[in-house]
Design a protein around this motif. Structure first.
Motif, PDB file in Angstrom:
ATOM      1  N   PRO A 256     120.353  31.847 107.119  1.00 23.94           N
ATOM      2  CA  PRO A 256     120.850  33.167 106.747  1.00 23.94           C
ATOM      3  C   PRO A 256     119.732  34.193 106.664  1.00 23.94           C
ATOM      4  O   PRO A 256     118.595  33.864 106.333  1.00 23.94           O
ATOM      5  CB  PRO A 256     121.476  32.923 105.365  1.00 23.94           C
ATOM      6  N   ALA A 257     120.060  35.444 106.969  1.00 22.51           N
ATOM      7  CA  ALA A 257     119.077  36.519 106.905  1.00 22.51           C
ATOM      8  C   ALA A 257     118.594  36.704 105.468  1.00 22.51           C
ATOM      9  O   ALA A 257     119.352  36.584 104.513  1.00 22.51           O
ATOM     10  CB  ALA A 257     119.698  37.812 107.420  1.00 22.51           C
ATOM     11  N   LYS A 258     117.294  37.012 105.317  1.00 24.57           N
ATOM     12  CA  LYS A 258     116.691  37.165 103.998  1.00 24.57           C
ATOM     13  C   LYS A 258     115.813  38.399 103.977  1.00 24.57           C
ATOM     14  O   LYS A 258     115.430  38.916 105.029  1.00 24.57           O
ATOM     15  CB  LYS A 258     115.839  35.932 103.660  1.00 24.57           C
ATOM     16  N   PRO A 259     115.452  38.865 102.792  1.00 25.53           N
ATOM     17  CA  PRO A 259     114.509  39.976 102.727  1.00 25.53           C
ATOM     18  C   PRO A 259     113.187  39.592 103.368  1.00 25.53           C
ATOM     19  O   PRO A 259     112.818  38.417 103.416  1.00 25.53           O
ATOM     20  CB  PRO A 259     114.344  40.203 101.213  1.00 25.53           C
ATOM     21  N   ASP A 260     112.457  40.571 103.868  1.00 27.04           N
ATOM     22  CA  ASP A 260     111.150  40.328 104.465  1.00 27.04           C
ATOM     23  C   ASP A 260     110.187  39.830 103.393  1.00 27.04           C
ATOM     24  O   ASP A 260     110.128  40.358 102.289  1.00 27.04           O
ATOM     25  CB  ASP A 260     110.623  41.646 105.059  1.00 27.04           C
ATOM     26  N   SER A 261     109.409  38.766 103.745  1.00 25.89           N
ATOM     27  CA  SER A 261     108.468  38.220 102.767  1.00 25.89           C
ATOM     28  C   SER A 261     107.402  39.241 102.377  1.00 25.89           C
ATOM     29  O   SER A 261     106.748  39.087 101.347  1.00 25.89           O
ATOM     30  CB  SER A 261     107.806  36.960 103.316  1.00 25.89           C
ATOM     31  N   ALA A 262     107.212  40.282 103.192  1.00 23.90           N
ATOM     32  CA  ALA A 262     106.247  41.326 102.848  1.00 23.90           C
ATOM     33  C   ALA A 262     106.677  42.090 101.600  1.00 23.90           C
ATOM     34  O   ALA A 262     105.875  42.766 100.968  1.00 23.90           O
ATOM     35  CB  ALA A 262     106.077  42.291 104.024  1.00 23.90           C
ATOM     36  N   SER A 263     107.958  41.984 101.221  1.00 26.47           N
ATOM     37  CA  SER A 263     108.430  42.673 100.032  1.00 26.47           C
ATOM     38  C   SER A 263     107.827  42.086  98.768  1.00 26.47           C
ATOM     39  O   SER A 263     107.879  42.692  97.709  1.00 26.47           O
ATOM     40  CB  SER A 263     109.966  42.578  99.948  1.00 26.47           C
ATOM     41  N   GLY A 264     107.264  40.864  98.876  1.00 29.29           N
ATOM     42  CA  GLY A 264     106.610  40.259  97.724  1.00 29.29           C
ATOM     43  C   GLY A 264     107.501  39.363  96.901  1.00 29.29           C
ATOM     44  O   GLY A 264     107.027  38.584  96.083  1.00 29.29           O
ATOM     45  N   ASP A 265     108.818  39.453  97.058  1.00 25.73           N
ATOM     46  CA  ASP A 265     109.734  38.661  96.250  1.00 25.73           C
ATOM     47  C   ASP A 265     110.165  37.386  96.965  1.00 25.73           C
ATOM     48  O   ASP A 265     110.896  36.581  96.413  1.00 25.73           O
ATOM     49  CB  ASP A 265     110.965  39.495  95.882  1.00 25.73           C
TER      50      ASP A 265
END
Length: 530
Positions: A256-265
């Motif tokens: 499944p699609a997830k937030p970009d890991s660059a967001s820090g979370d």
């Protein structure tokens, strides 16, 4: 329903125009559908080649796909469902596992010339027992039935279908292109009696408007005189395990699609993709955790700055550790461990974390001594006997944590021996064999297992499936999050519940696009509600 012990279960077989066309999942779908319709069902694959294995309730090893298919039927897996398992152990060489126990390592020629003549009786007897115990057996072939050089000693495709008296459905993958050529070409290379056994086609992994495909379907039916029994649209985000490491990339793409890991979370978790990686289904739950980005690394240039690293299982730990040293990944791993980076080692990966690997019998390598990463003060000696067990127990990565229940299984030939050393080590797991002490009044003795640094940042275990334990997995991920200054999250993913839902979703999807009435006609049985 069957009325007596003399009755033999009905059979149907799925064969493919090539490997990885979707036979295993189609078999699982039919297993679930027939089970939903009230029949007793079992899967069967006479010979499987896979490094992704499954341990049965009685501690035997079979192909992962047949274990998954048994789960789709809601029954316990047995070795009759996959009597012969080949586990590649080197170039042109495999460990031959017969009814769940290793026989010996054979090269391709030795296996074909010396063992295949004996294998026929083994697989036919296993199928006979299954047919005597259930109403439908769904057989799965291997690769393609049109491998001309293998047909004279085939025990897994058309000869198996004849022994089983099974109608054959030919499955083709339209996603890879050339679907009509693959179907017609496969039929052309079959003998007439084999061609006659093919009762229809399933075109799998279709994307787009099926009406645009209809002229091709009409031509195929006119050309072959056989029906298209279904066009199955591609089904994303299913999350059921594959048996072949070739599908690892596709698994990550389908997560499944997830937030970009660059967001820090989002946690960046790197898995070392060993050449002989085994039981990679250990990683499946991480693909569906919303705060995890899972990726594989095969060289030092892909390392990046992971929040955690997983050393997975390996069919040949010694050779895979040598591979890491040769290509520079071992240096990256050593630096990560030296910086107390979060690390988990599972089975072969756990063995690598010790002081050294000893192979005096040359079970895994020509080298008798191989230096490990030296995190924990133990040596691993490779024995001739393999340990395969279902286990249950408790996990406590650090002394101040609550004890969490775990289940899993072990498959390994390595034996751990503690050595003298000044490295502080904690035994984070307590396990027992599931087959022992099951009586209510039995004394349950748990033994310590695995190793962990006192702060829990580095740990290892022989327990496959450790990350399938929801509370343990979330607690570990939360510890990593907390070390980054992130808040802890609740254990929202219940992986086994998700898996059951995936079986039902798969069955509903295939039921909607398959001529199931015709399938039941081939079986000589009534469809539900008719």
């Amino acid at each position: 329903m069957q009325s007596g012990p003399e009755q033999q279960g009905r059979t149907i077989m799925l064969q493919g125009t090539a490997s990885d066309v979707g036979k295993s999942l189609m078999t699982a779908a039919l297993c679930r559908i027939f089970t939903q319709d009230g029949y007793s069902v079992a899967p069967f694959k006479s010979q499987n080649m896979s490094l992704n294995s499954y341990v049965t309730w009685d501690g035997k090893e079979i192909g992962r796909a047949q274990g998954m298919q048994a789960d789709a039927c809601g029954i316990l897996a047995t070795t009759d469902m996959n009597p012969i398992l080949l586990k590649p152990s080197g170039e042109m060489r495999s460990q031959v596992v017969v009814h769940g126990k290793p026989l010996r390592d054979l090269n391709a020629r030795e296996y074909r010339e010396s063992y295949l003549p004996l294998a026929e009786g083994i697989v036919r007897e296993a199928l006979g027992r299954l047919r005597g115990s259930c109403e439908i057996v769904v057989l799965e072939g291997a690769g393609s039935p049109a491998e001309i050089n293998l047909k004279d000693r085939d025990i897994v495709n058309m000869r198996m279908a004849a022994w089983a008296e099974a109608p054959v459905i030919l499955v083709a993958d339209i996603d890879r292109g050339g679907v009509f050529a693959s179907i017609v070409g496969t039929l052309e290379l079959l003998e007439q009696e084999e061609r006659d056994r093919v009762c229809g086609f399933v075109i799998n992994k279709f994307r787009g408007d099926v009406s645009l495909l209809q002229p091709g379907l009409d031509w195929l039916e006119r050309k072959t005189g056989k029906p298209v029994l279904g066009v199955i649209p591609y089904l994303p985000d299913l999350g059921l395990e594959d048996e072949d490491s070739l599908s690892l990339g596709k698994q990550l793409e389908s997560a499944p699609a997830k937030p970009d890991s660059a967001s820090g979370d989002v946690l960046d978790i790197a898995v070392v993709r060993l050449p002989r990686i085994s039981n990679f289904t250990d990683l499946d739950p991480l693909r569906f955790e919303q705060d995890v980005r899972l990726r594989f690394v095969e060289g030092p240039g892909q390392w990046g700055s992971p929040d955690a690293v997983i050393l997975p299982g390996s069919k040949n730990t010694a050779e895979d550790l040598i591979w890491m040293k040769d290509n520079g990944l071992a240096d990256r791993m050593q630096a990560h461990l030296g910086a107390r980076g979060w690390t988990a080692g599972i089975c072969g990966g756990y063995e690598m974390l010790g002081a050294r690997l000893l192979d005096p019998l040359h079970v895994e390598s020509e080298s008798e001594v191989i230096e490990g990463f030296g995190v924990f003060p133990f040596e691993v000696t490779f024995a001739e006997e393999k340990r395969t067990e279902r286990i249950e127990g408790f996990a406590q990565l650090t002394g101040d944590k609550a004890s969490l229940p775990i289940t899993g299984y072990e498959i390994h030939m390595g034996v751990v021996h503690d050595t003298d050393g000044d490295v502080s080590v904690h035994r984070p797991f307590r396990i027992r064999n599931e087959r022992e002490g099951d009586a209510a009044d039995a004394v349950r003795e748990y033994i310590p297992e695995g190793a962990a640094a006192p702060d829990g940042r580095i740990w290892g275990t022989f327990v496959h499936g450790i990350l399938h334990n929801d509370d343990f997995r979330r607690d570990w991920l939360n510890d990593i999050r907390e070390s980054k200054g992130l808040r802890r999250l609740p254990a929202a993913l219940r992986f086994q519940e998700r898996r059951e839902q995936a079986f039902d979703r798969l069955a509903g999807h295939v039921r909607a696009h398959l001529n199931l009435s015709r399938i039941y006609e081939l079986l000589g049985l009534r469809e539900e509600g008719t």
